[in-house]
Design an enzyme around this catalytic site. Structure first.
Site, PDB file in Angstrom:
ATOM      1  N   HIS A  71       0.825  -1.213   0.000  1.00 27.90           N
ATOM      2  CA  HIS A  71       0.000   0.000   0.000  1.00 27.90           C
ATOM      3  C   HIS A  71       0.855   1.257   0.000  1.00 27.90           C
ATOM      4  O   HIS A  71       1.956   1.293   0.542  1.00 27.90           O
ATOM      5  CB  HIS A  71      -1.062  -0.016   1.099  1.00 27.90           C
ATOM      6  CG  HIS A  71      -0.577   0.143   2.501  1.00 27.90           C
ATOM      7  ND1 HIS A  71      -0.310   1.369   3.056  1.00 27.90           N
ATOM      8  CD2 HIS A  71      -0.348  -0.759   3.481  1.00 27.90           C
ATOM      9  CE1 HIS A  71       0.061   1.204   4.321  1.00 27.90           C
ATOM     10  NE2 HIS A  71       0.063  -0.070   4.606  1.00 27.90           N
ATOM     11  N   ASP A 183       6.173   1.704   6.700  1.00 28.22           N
ATOM     12  CA  ASP A 183       4.821   1.135   6.609  1.00 28.22           C
ATOM     13  C   ASP A 183       4.024   2.032   5.661  1.00 28.22           C
ATOM     14  O   ASP A 183       3.582   3.097   6.061  1.00 28.22           O
ATOM     15  CB  ASP A 183       4.177   1.099   7.985  1.00 28.22           C
ATOM     16  CG  ASP A 183       2.694   0.758   7.947  1.00 28.22           C
ATOM     17  OD1 ASP A 183       2.198   0.365   6.889  1.00 28.22           O
ATOM     18  OD2 ASP A 183       2.045   0.898   9.000  1.00 28.22           O
ATOM     19  N   GLU A 217      -4.986   2.225   2.607  1.00 29.37           N
ATOM     20  CA  GLU A 217      -4.980   1.032   3.478  1.00 29.37           C
ATOM     21  C   GLU A 217      -5.158   1.424   4.929  1.00 29.37           C
ATOM     22  O   GLU A 217      -5.815   0.737   5.695  1.00 29.37           O
ATOM     23  CB  GLU A 217      -3.665   0.260   3.295  1.00 29.37           C
ATOM     24  CG  GLU A 217      -3.625  -1.091   4.006  1.00 29.37           C
ATOM     25  CD  GLU A 217      -3.174  -1.037   5.462  1.00 29.37           C
ATOM     26  OE1 GLU A 217      -3.337  -2.038   6.171  1.00 29.37           O
ATOM     27  OE2 GLU A 217      -2.662   0.023   5.915  1.00 29.37           O
ATOM     28  N   GLU A 218      -4.532   2.546   5.305  1.00 24.37           N
ATOM     29  CA  GLU A 218      -4.434   2.893   6.731  1.00 24.37           C
ATOM     30  C   GLU A 218      -5.779   3.251   7.363  1.00 24.37           C
ATOM     31  O   GLU A 218      -5.895   3.318   8.578  1.00 24.37           O
ATOM     32  CB  GLU A 218      -3.430   4.051   6.922  1.00 24.37           C
ATOM     33  CG  GLU A 218      -1.987   3.689   6.567  1.00 24.37           C
ATOM     34  CD  GLU A 218      -1.334   2.717   7.539  1.00 24.37           C
ATOM     35  OE1 GLU A 218      -1.972   2.326   8.522  1.00 24.37           O
ATOM     36  OE2 GLU A 218      -0.183   2.333   7.277  1.00 24.37           O
ATOM     37  N   ASP A 240       3.094  -6.411   3.656  1.00 25.29           N
ATOM     38  CA  ASP A 240       2.928  -5.254   4.541  1.00 25.29           C
ATOM     39  C   ASP A 240       3.956  -5.415   5.652  1.00 25.29           C
ATOM     40  O   ASP A 240       4.772  -6.328   5.599  1.00 25.29           O
ATOM     41  CB  ASP A 240       1.485  -5.208   5.092  1.00 25.29           C
ATOM     42  CG  ASP A 240       1.061  -3.796   5.505  1.00 25.29           C
ATOM     43  OD1 ASP A 240       1.939  -2.979   5.863  1.00 25.29           O
ATOM     44  OD2 ASP A 240      -0.144  -3.507   5.511  1.00 25.29           O
TER      45      ASP A 240
HETATM   46 ZN   LIG Z   1       0.118   1.074   9.095  1.00 20.60          ZN
END
Ligand SMILES: [Zn+2]
Length: 362
Positions: A71, A183, A217-218, A240
């Site tokens: 992502h 991330d 995504e978050e 991820d």
């Molecule tokens: Zn995250």
């Protein structure tokens, strides 16, 4: 290939540039452009969608479709309220951590460009030592040097502006990569590296490969939910980050034991298709790639869930990169793990046959 180093100067330069660019959830397109630029020589074409997800495609005419996915978004804040004396109060855009905010520099994204600010905090001298107030969402605030609300407005800052941290890529002790937003910019980086290796090693795949960099995504896997309906893949391998649980104050009995430097982390969860996961594990063993295991009850909390539970069920699996200090500005990963995730995805792809169903009943 097992002994050769994968990351090159050129790929690391791309990783650094891609990391240093801010791509908060909902505002990913500049990062996607950097990513597509790097990926371009290694794919046949691109798909992009309305909300900004980008997909590099190899063999776009093939019926059988395999996704490798990361992502592209990073956690951030929104300006939620401006006080009369010109201070900004925030809400989350993703899982931003209130505990680490005080004393941080921030970038506020406005139409006129970046406005700098700082998360202020009462001095140690002025606090009640017997009753320390921890940073919380309702007491952290940003000072942009404005004397009042009117001046904030004049600076182009208003409710709805997004706020990111300016922290940039650094290397610790030679082989630890440190930055905000590893991330999951590491995910986008690693799948792009897989495409580069396929190209450089002149590998012909018997299926269409969809190198997918999902948005949003978050805040709940939204980009993946959208793009899986567009691609309609047969197989999806998601990457991820997951926690290194060996640093202080993390309970391994509840969080499991995974750590940086010990290899990719392979997930067991209902959304993970068992036969695909076993293929990944076998591939790791055959190629002597170190790996770790992790279990998730119910959801994995990653885009794996979005792909698995779409289109009547897509064979999906999750390969995670262990990371320290998730959702802080000093997220830390091990270079060896980055290389081994790339290797593991690459080698797994080479085992997948056209039309493979991964059925439990064959
Ligand atoms: Zn995250």
């Amino acid at each position: 290939m097992a002994t050769k180093k994968i990351l090159t100067k050129k790929s690391l330069d791309f990783f650094e540039k891609y990391l240093n660019n801010a791509a908060p959830t909902g505002y990913e397109w500049e990062g996607q452009k950097i990513w597509m630029d790097y990926l371009k020589p290694y794919v046949d074409t691109f798909i992009t969608d309305t909300y900004g997800t980008a997909v590099g495609v190899i063999n776009p005419d093939a019926k059988f479709k395999v996704v490798i996915e990361g992502h592209s978004d990073e956690i951030s804040w929104y300006v939620n309220y401006v006080s009369d004396n010109g201070l900004l109060y925030v809400i989350r855009n993703g899982g931003s951590d209130h505990q680490i905010a005080p004393s941080k520099w921030v970038n506020i994204h406005t139409k006129k460009g970046i406005v700098k600010g700082v998360f202020g905090w009462p001095a140690i001298h002025t606090r009640d030592k017997g009753k320390e107030t921890p940073p919380k969402l309702d007491n952290i605030f940003i000072d942009i040097g404005a004397k009042d609300k009117e001046e904030v407005e004049k600076m182009g800052v208003h409710v709805g502006c997004v706020i990111t941290y300016p922290d940039e890529f650094q290397v610790l002790n030679g082989d630890k990569f440190v930055c905000r937003a590893i991330d999951n910019r590491a995910g986008g980086f690693m799948i792009a590296e897989v495409a580069r290796l396929l190209h450089e090693n002149k590998k012909k795949l018997p299926f269409g490969l969809y190198i997918t960099n999902s948005v949003q995504e978050e805040i709940g896997l939204r980009g993946a939910e959208m793009i899986t309906q567009t691609i309609k893949p047969n197989v999806a391998i998601i990457t991820d980050v997951c926690h290194d649980t060996t640093t202080p104050m993390i309970d391994q009995k509840t969080q499991g034991h995974t750590e940086i430097g010990s290899g990719p982390v392979i997930s067991y969860a209902p959304a993970v298709q068992n036969k695909l996961r076993e293929r990944i594990l076998d591939t790791a063993e055959t190629n002597k790639i170190p790996f770790q295991r992790m279990a998730a009850s119910r959801a994995t909390g990653t885009d794996t869930d979005a792909f698995a539970y779409s289109n009547g069920g897509v064979a999906s699996a999750l390969i995670s990169l262990p990371l320290r200090y998730m959702h802080t500005t000093v997220e830390t990963v091990h270079r060896d793990d980055v290389e081994n995730v790339i290797k593991l995805i690459y080698e797994t792809l080479l085992t997948i046959k056209e039309g493979e169903t991964f059925s439990y009943f064959d």
